[in-house]
Scaffold this motif. Structure first.
Motif, PDB file in Angstrom:
ATOM      1  N   GLY A 106       0.758  -1.241   0.000  1.00 58.77           N
ATOM      2  CA  GLY A 106       0.000   0.000   0.000  1.00 58.77           C
ATOM      3  C   GLY A 106       0.789   1.293   0.000  1.00 58.77           C
ATOM      4  N   TRP A 107       2.111   1.213  -0.160  1.00 60.48           N
ATOM      5  CA  TRP A 107       2.936   2.424  -0.184  1.00 60.48           C
ATOM      6  C   TRP A 107       3.030   2.974  -1.601  1.00 60.48           C
ATOM      7  N   ALA A 108       2.919   4.295  -1.724  1.00 57.36           N
ATOM      8  CA  ALA A 108       3.164   4.948  -3.010  1.00 57.36           C
ATOM      9  C   ALA A 108       4.678   5.038  -3.201  1.00 57.36           C
ATOM     10  N   ILE A 109       5.141   4.822  -4.421  1.00 67.11           N
ATOM     11  CA  ILE A 109       6.575   4.818  -4.713  1.00 67.11           C
ATOM     12  C   ILE A 109       6.953   6.054  -5.513  1.00 67.11           C
ATOM     13  N   GLY A 110       7.974   6.774  -5.030  1.00 61.62           N
ATOM     14  CA  GLY A 110       8.465   7.952  -5.735  1.00 61.62           C
ATOM     15  C   GLY A 110       9.977   7.939  -5.843  1.00 61.62           C
ATOM     16  N   ILE A 111      10.501   8.709  -6.779  1.00 64.00           N
ATOM     17  CA  ILE A 111      11.944   8.884  -6.926  1.00 64.00           C
ATOM     18  C   ILE A 111      12.244  10.375  -6.909  1.00 64.00           C
ATOM     19  N   GLY A 112      13.241  10.757  -6.118  1.00 60.33           N
ATOM     20  CA  GLY A 112      13.703  12.139  -6.068  1.00 60.33           C
ATOM     21  C   GLY A 112      15.204  12.146  -6.288  1.00 60.33           C
ATOM     22  N   ALA A 136       7.915  11.128  -9.751  1.00 59.78           N
ATOM     23  CA  ALA A 136       9.367  11.165  -9.965  1.00 59.78           C
ATOM     24  C   ALA A 136       9.790  12.592 -10.281  1.00 59.78           C
ATOM     25  N   THR A 137      10.768  13.090  -9.535  1.00 56.26           N
ATOM     26  CA  THR A 137      11.300  14.425  -9.773  1.00 56.26           C
ATOM     27  C   THR A 137      12.808  14.332  -9.906  1.00 56.26           C
ATOM     28  N   CYS A 138      13.377  15.270 -10.666  1.00 54.44           N
ATOM     29  CA  CYS A 138      14.817  15.201 -10.951  1.00 54.44           C
ATOM     30  C   CYS A 138      15.442  16.590 -10.898  1.00 54.44           C
ATOM     31  N   GLY A 139      16.729  16.643 -11.180  1.00 52.35           N
ATOM     32  CA  GLY A 139      17.449  17.904 -11.125  1.00 52.35           C
ATOM     33  C   GLY A 139      16.898  18.961 -12.065  1.00 52.35           C
ATOM     34  N   ASP A 140      16.282  18.522 -13.163  1.00 45.90           N
ATOM     35  CA  ASP A 140      15.711  19.472 -14.123  1.00 45.90           C
ATOM     36  C   ASP A 140      14.461  20.160 -13.581  1.00 45.90           C
ATOM     37  N   ASP A 141      13.874  19.600 -12.538  1.00 41.05           N
ATOM     38  CA  ASP A 141      12.610  20.122 -12.003  1.00 41.05           C
ATOM     39  C   ASP A 141      12.797  21.156 -10.903  1.00 41.05           C
ATOM     40  N   VAL A 142      14.012  21.273 -10.382  1.00 38.24           N
ATOM     41  CA  VAL A 142      14.204  22.094  -9.181  1.00 38.24           C
ATOM     42  C   VAL A 142      15.071  23.318  -9.436  1.00 38.24           C
ATOM     43  N   THR A 143      14.867  24.296  -8.604  1.00 35.42           N
ATOM     44  CA  THR A 143      15.709  25.490  -8.612  1.00 35.42           C
ATOM     45  C   THR A 143      16.908  25.278  -7.703  1.00 35.42           C
ATOM     46  N   HIS A 144      16.680  24.554  -6.602  1.00 32.43           N
ATOM     47  CA  HIS A 144      17.732  24.303  -5.619  1.00 32.43           C
ATOM     48  C   HIS A 144      17.916  22.800  -5.450  1.00 32.43           C
ATOM     49  N   LEU A 154       8.644  18.308  -3.833  1.00 31.73           N
ATOM     50  CA  LEU A 154       7.927  18.298  -5.110  1.00 31.73           C
ATOM     51  C   LEU A 154       7.399  16.899  -5.429  1.00 31.73           C
ATOM     52  N   CYS A 155       8.209  15.886  -5.146  1.00 32.17           N
ATOM     53  CA  CYS A 155       7.791  14.509  -5.403  1.00 32.17           C
ATOM     54  C   CYS A 155       6.600  14.146  -4.516  1.00 32.17           C
ATOM     55  N   ALA A 156       6.646  14.554  -3.267  1.00 33.81           N
ATOM     56  CA  ALA A 156       5.533  14.287  -2.350  1.00 33.81           C
ATOM     57  C   ALA A 156       4.257  14.963  -2.832  1.00 33.81           C
ATOM     58  N   GLN A 157       4.397  16.203  -3.299  1.00 37.92           N
ATOM     59  CA  GLN A 157       3.242  16.938  -3.825  1.00 37.92           C
ATOM     60  C   GLN A 157       2.692  16.240  -5.058  1.00 37.92           C
ATOM     61  N   GLN A 158       3.571  15.762  -5.896  1.00 35.97           N
ATOM     62  CA  GLN A 158       3.166  15.055  -7.111  1.00 35.97           C
ATOM     63  C   GLN A 158       2.351  13.813  -6.773  1.00 35.97           C
ATOM     64  N   ILE A 159       2.778  13.125  -5.736  1.00 34.41           N
ATOM     65  CA  ILE A 159       2.093  11.905  -5.303  1.00 34.41           C
ATOM     66  C   ILE A 159       0.807  12.228  -4.544  1.00 34.41           C
ATOM     67  N   GLY A 160       0.823  13.355  -3.840  1.00 34.42           N
ATOM     68  CA  GLY A 160      -0.329  13.727  -3.020  1.00 34.42           C
ATOM     69  C   GLY A 160      -0.187  13.270  -1.586  1.00 34.42           C
ATOM     70  N   ALA A 161       1.061  13.137  -1.124  1.00 26.78           N
ATOM     71  CA  ALA A 161       1.327  12.686   0.252  1.00 26.78           C
ATOM     72  C   ALA A 161       1.907  13.825   1.080  1.00 26.78           C
ATOM     73  N   GLN A 162       1.531  13.890   2.347  1.00 28.35           N
ATOM     74  CA  GLN A 162       2.126  14.865   3.247  1.00 28.35           C
ATOM     75  C   GLN A 162       3.580  14.497   3.514  1.00 28.35           C
ATOM     76  N   ALA A 163       4.413  15.509   3.720  1.00 29.80           N
ATOM     77  CA  ALA A 163       5.837  15.269   3.958  1.00 29.80           C
ATOM     78  C   ALA A 163       6.067  14.331   5.140  1.00 29.80           C
ATOM     79  N   SER A 164       5.294  14.494   6.197  1.00 29.73           N
ATOM     80  CA  SER A 164       5.476  13.667   7.391  1.00 29.73           C
ATOM     81  C   SER A 164       5.078  12.215   7.166  1.00 29.73           C
ATOM     82  N   HIS A 165       4.417  11.935   6.039  1.00 30.84           N
ATOM     83  CA  HIS A 165       4.009  10.572   5.714  1.00 30.84           C
ATOM     84  C   HIS A 165       4.877   9.976   4.603  1.00 30.84           C
TER      85      HIS A 165
END
Length: 229
Positions: A106-112, A136-144, A154-165
């Motif tokens: 039941g875990w959502a899988i992301g790559i950062g 999935a987010t990469c170096g091309d997606d970020v300013t920092h 950004l990856c968490a937002q993309q998935i729709g999960a809170q950072a603490s989760h």
């Protein structure tokens, strides 16, 4: 039901890319009379290309490279890296099994990752996890880049999960710091070129992905969401 996500770094975490990056950096930088030492190479882990290249030029006493030169060096280096990887793709032991076990539970899988998009796409295809990747987010997606938490938030937002989760799995100190700054518990993976000491900021440190299971991720969630956390 609360959505939980496992956010993985790519290079050195899911794929053994140490030799490929090392060879590509040394070979391409030599074309510009820039030496890449073992120490400078180790400091590059987890970072995006522009600051890496600026530091390499500075260490060799050269004038700071302009944006055009940085892009030229980065493009050459990454093209060589991808060619090496296409000939010798090496997933980390237990990486795909761990990802699929988490997804099954039941875990959502992301790559950062700090890597450029082409590298990310090549890695995902090589691992064969396109069907279960939620974000999935990469170096091309970020300013920092890392240690800034942007790539993970950004990856968490993309998935729709809170950072603490979210639980971050990283092999570099910069990535562990990024997770901490983003309010995410983390697992440090002391893969080749890394030490347990440099990853001590993580909640858990392991020497292999085969040492961890879904239970460890659940325990980190329990800790991070408890009243005293």
């Amino acid at each position: 039901m609360t959505l939980h996500a496992a956010l993985f770094d790519l290079d050195g975490t899911l794929i053994d890319t140490y030799d490929a990056h090392w060879h590509a950096w040394k070979t391409i930088c030599a074309e510009y009379t820039v030496e890449v030492t073992a120490e400078s190479f180790s400091r590059s882990f987890g970072r995006t290309n522009p600051p890496i290249i600026r530091d390499l030029w500075k260490e060799c006493g050269l004038e700071e490279p302009n944006t055009q030169l940085i892009q030229e060096v980065a493009d050459k280096k990454e093209a060589m890296f991808r060619k090496i990887l296409s000939d010798d793709f090496k997933p980390m032991d237990g990486a795909v099994d761990l990802i699929r076990s988490l997804h099954k539970n039941g875990w959502a899988i992301g790559i950062g990752t700090s890597a450029p998009r082409e590298n990310l796409e090549q890695g995902v295809k090589g691992l064969g996890i396109q069907d279960i990747l939620a974000g999935a987010t990469c170096g091309d997606d970020v300013t920092h880049g890392k240690p800034n938490p942007e790539v993970f938030t950004l990856c968490a937002q993309q998935i729709g999960a809170q950072a603490s989760h979210c639980v971050v799995i990283e092999d570099a100190a910069a990535g562990i710091e990024a997770a901490t700054r983003g309010g995410m518990p983390s697992i440090g993976f002391a893969s080749r070129g890394h030490t347990r000491e440099e990853l001590k900021g993580a909640n858990i440190v392991v020497d292999a992905l085969t040492e961890i299971s879904t239970k460890d991720f659940i325990s980190l969630m329990t800790e991070s969401t408890s009243p005293d956390a």
